[in-house]
Each structure stands twice: as structure tokens, then as C-alpha cells.
Design a protein around this motif. Structure first.
Motif, PDB file in Angstrom:
ATOM      1  N   GLN A 155       0.921  -1.059  -0.135  1.00 11.17           N
ATOM      2  CA  GLN A 155      -0.094   0.070   0.216  1.00 11.17           C
ATOM      3  C   GLN A 155       0.901   1.148  -0.033  1.00 11.17           C
ATOM      4  OE1 GLN A 155      -2.390   1.509   3.639  1.00 11.17           O
ATOM      5  NE2 GLN A 155      -4.043   0.932   2.470  1.00 11.17           N
ATOM      6  N   THR A 156       2.037   1.226   0.690  1.00  8.10           N
ATOM      7  CA  THR A 156       2.721   2.409   0.866  1.00  8.10           C
ATOM      8  C   THR A 156       3.501   2.577  -0.582  1.00  8.10           C
ATOM      9  OG1 THR A 156       2.930   2.058   3.336  1.00  8.10           O
ATOM     10  CG2 THR A 156       4.622   3.468   2.270  1.00  8.10           C
ATOM     11  N   ALA A 210       2.811   1.749  -3.417  1.00  9.92           N
ATOM     12  CA  ALA A 210       2.032   2.227  -4.453  1.00  9.92           C
ATOM     13  C   ALA A 210       1.580   3.720  -4.456  1.00  9.92           C
ATOM     14  CB  ALA A 210       0.526   1.414  -4.406  1.00  9.92           C
ATOM     15  N   GLN A 211       1.902   4.278  -3.252  1.00  9.26           N
ATOM     16  CA  GLN A 211       1.580   5.971  -2.975  1.00  9.26           C
ATOM     17  C   GLN A 211       2.733   6.748  -2.977  1.00  9.26           C
ATOM     18  OE1 GLN A 211      -0.380   5.813   0.644  1.00  9.26           O
ATOM     19  NE2 GLN A 211      -2.352   4.898  -0.107  1.00  9.26           N
ATOM     20  N   ARG A 212       4.115   5.964  -3.078  1.00  6.11           N
ATOM     21  CA  ARG A 212       5.234   6.576  -2.704  1.00  6.11           C
ATOM     22  C   ARG A 212       6.284   6.122  -3.841  1.00  6.11           C
ATOM     23  NH1 ARG A 212       6.957   8.472   2.943  1.00  6.11           N
ATOM     24  NH2 ARG A 212       8.592   9.292   1.741  1.00  6.11           N
ATOM     25  N   GLU A 213       6.773   6.902  -4.648  1.00  3.21           N
ATOM     26  CA  GLU A 213       7.872   6.645  -5.759  1.00  3.21           C
ATOM     27  C   GLU A 213       9.193   6.394  -5.299  1.00  3.21           C
ATOM     28  OE1 GLU A 213       7.509   9.068  -8.871  1.00  3.21           O
ATOM     29  OE2 GLU A 213       5.204   8.530  -9.430  1.00  3.21           O
TER      30      GLU A 213
END
Length: 260
Positions: free
Chosen positions: A196-197, A199-202
Motif C-alpha cells: 500500500q505504501t 503504491a503511493q510513494r515513488e
């Protein structure tokens, strides 16, 4: 014929004797009636996305939060989510401030003498998260790796990253912050939380080639409480009804669901 009949009777007598003389199950402490009379199940929770996520308004959402609410429906009570510090969670349970602990909790061996676990409902894995900019330097040997204190993630670091230094943190969110703040070369957290993390942070990535074992997701209750079989029965019914499967699918956790 007579010898066979005598042999059969001796066998039956032996089985009856063994049953009568065997160890008797200790009566469970009656807690369920008090919970039902109160009308609420006090559930100790901490920040553990995606299992339990605290919103800006102070309310909790997440897989475990929804599952706990459905178990409460089976028990005929309302859920009361009580925020507890991770380091204080077992004391809060033993002290009676909460009736159970339920938010991304794993069946770590050091707690088995203190609490009683429910049946396993999910199996997940701890994974190593690093900064993407360090992709070319994945070796964390001799470096600090952040992990939630007294958790399966911390145990995984001890068992599989023996040359790394453990940086114990209050929760998984804090472990990731230690990584992004440069205090640690990596953070070991639950796989679903990591997915989840990332997917939200490149700027973050999971090192898929680093295997850290598996861990079982459970509910923790006071030892020998009659709440334990009640929760297990409710979990079993939710699985049989297909509710557990639907909930796991909504959180993309179907591959981690324990069936049977």
C-alpha cells in the motif's frame, strides 16, 4: 468367539478409563456475559495500515476494523475501538482496559505465555523496504534496519538479517519514517502495509529478493477467557458465510486468507 468378545470388552474398558483419567480442560474465565451485558467489546488498536488506519476525525478504518465489527455483530455487541500504545498493549489487556487486541497483530512467540491467540485468519510476510535511490546498494549488513518493537518484523530482522542493527520503533509508520528520515537503511514491515505504501510513494521500494519468512495474523485475548472460543466461532462462521472472503477481496488480501 469368546476370546474376541473378551478382547473387545477390555479394549472398550481401557478407552473409557483413559478418557476418565485423562487431563480435564480447565474451566474458562467467564468474561463474555459481562461483555454482552455492557453491550460493547473494547478492542485495543494501534496504527497498522491497512489493517487499522486512524482518520483525521480520530475514527479507525481498515481490514481488521471491519472484521472486528462483523465479529461483534455475531456476538451481539457493538465494537468500541480503544487506541493503545504498541508498547503498552499487553499491559492494557491484562489491566482490563480492553477485552482484546486486534490490529495487525501477529502470533509472536514471546506473547504466547502472556495472552491467548485466536485462530489464524491471515498469513502475511514481513518485507524489507528501502529507498529507491539506493537500489544499487541493497546490502543492509552492518546498517540499521527499523522495525516495530516486539513484533514479527523485529523477529524477522533477528532471524534473517543477523548482521544488521535493529532500530526498534513504536509502530510500522514510525519504522518507515525512520527510513525516509535517513535514520535507517531499511524498514521491515508487513507486506500488505508495504504494498500500500509503495503504491503511493515513488521513493520507496520492496526488496523482493530478500525473504524474511511469514507471520500469522490473530486476535489476542486474556488467557483462558471464554471470549476466545466465542471469537473463534464467529471467525469460523464469517469464513463459512463467505464474508471473510469478500472482505479480503476488497483489500486485495485474498492470497493471504486462511481457509479451513
Amino acid at each position: 468367539m469368546l476370546k474376541r468378545w473378551i478382547g473387545l470388552m477390555l479394549c472398550v474398558c481401557f478407552m473409557v478409563c483413559m478418557t476418565a483419567c485423562g487431563p480435564k480442560e480447565e474451566p474458562r474465565n467467564p468474561e463474555l456475559d459481562a461483555i454482552k451485558e455492557r453491550g460493547t467489546l473494547r478492542i485495543g488498536v494501534t496504527q497498522a495500515p491497512p489493517y487499522s488506519v486512524k482518520g483525521e476525525d480520530g475514527t479507525y478504518t481498515g481490514f481488521d476494523i471491519e472484521l472486528a465489527a462483523k465479529v461483534c455483530q455475531k456476538l451481539g455487541v457493538q465494537p468500541e475501538f480503544v487506541e493503545v500504545a504498541w508498547s503498552d498493549r499487553v499491559f492494557a489487556l491484562k489491566q482490563g482496559r480492553v477485552d482484546c487486541l486486534w490490529s495487525g497483530l501477529t502470533a509472536v512467540s514471546q506473547l504466547k505465555e502472556t495472552v491467548e491467540f485466536s485462530q489464524t485468519y491471515l498469513v502475511s510476510q514481513p518485507v524489507l523496504v528501502v529507498l529507491r535511490e539506493n537500489k544499487g546498494n541493497q546490502n543492509v549488513a552492518g546498517k540499521s534496519v527499523a522495525a516495530e518493537v516486539d513484533s514479527a518484523s523485529q523477529s524477522a530482522v533477528r532471524a534473517h538479517l543477523k548482521e544488521s542493527k535493529i532500530l526498534p520503533m513504536e509502530n510500522q509508520v514510525a519504522a518507515l519514517k525512520a527510513l525516509t528520515d535517513g535514520k535507517a537503511a531499511g524498514a521491515v514491515i508487513d507486506r500488505h502495509a508495504a504494498l500500500q505504501t509503495v503504491a503511493q510513494r515513488e521513493d520507496l521500494m520492496i526488496l523482493e529478493n530478500v525473504q524474511l519468512g511469514t507471520h500469522e495474523m490473530v486476535v489476542a485475548m486474556r488467557r483462558n477467557s471464554d471470549l476466545v472460543p466465542a471469537v473463534n466461532q464467529a471467525l469460523g462462521e464469517l469464513e463459512k458465510d463467505g464474508v471473510m472472503k469478500s472482505l479480503a477481496e476488497s483489500y486485495d488480501m485474498s492470497d493471504s486468507l486462511v481457509v479451513g
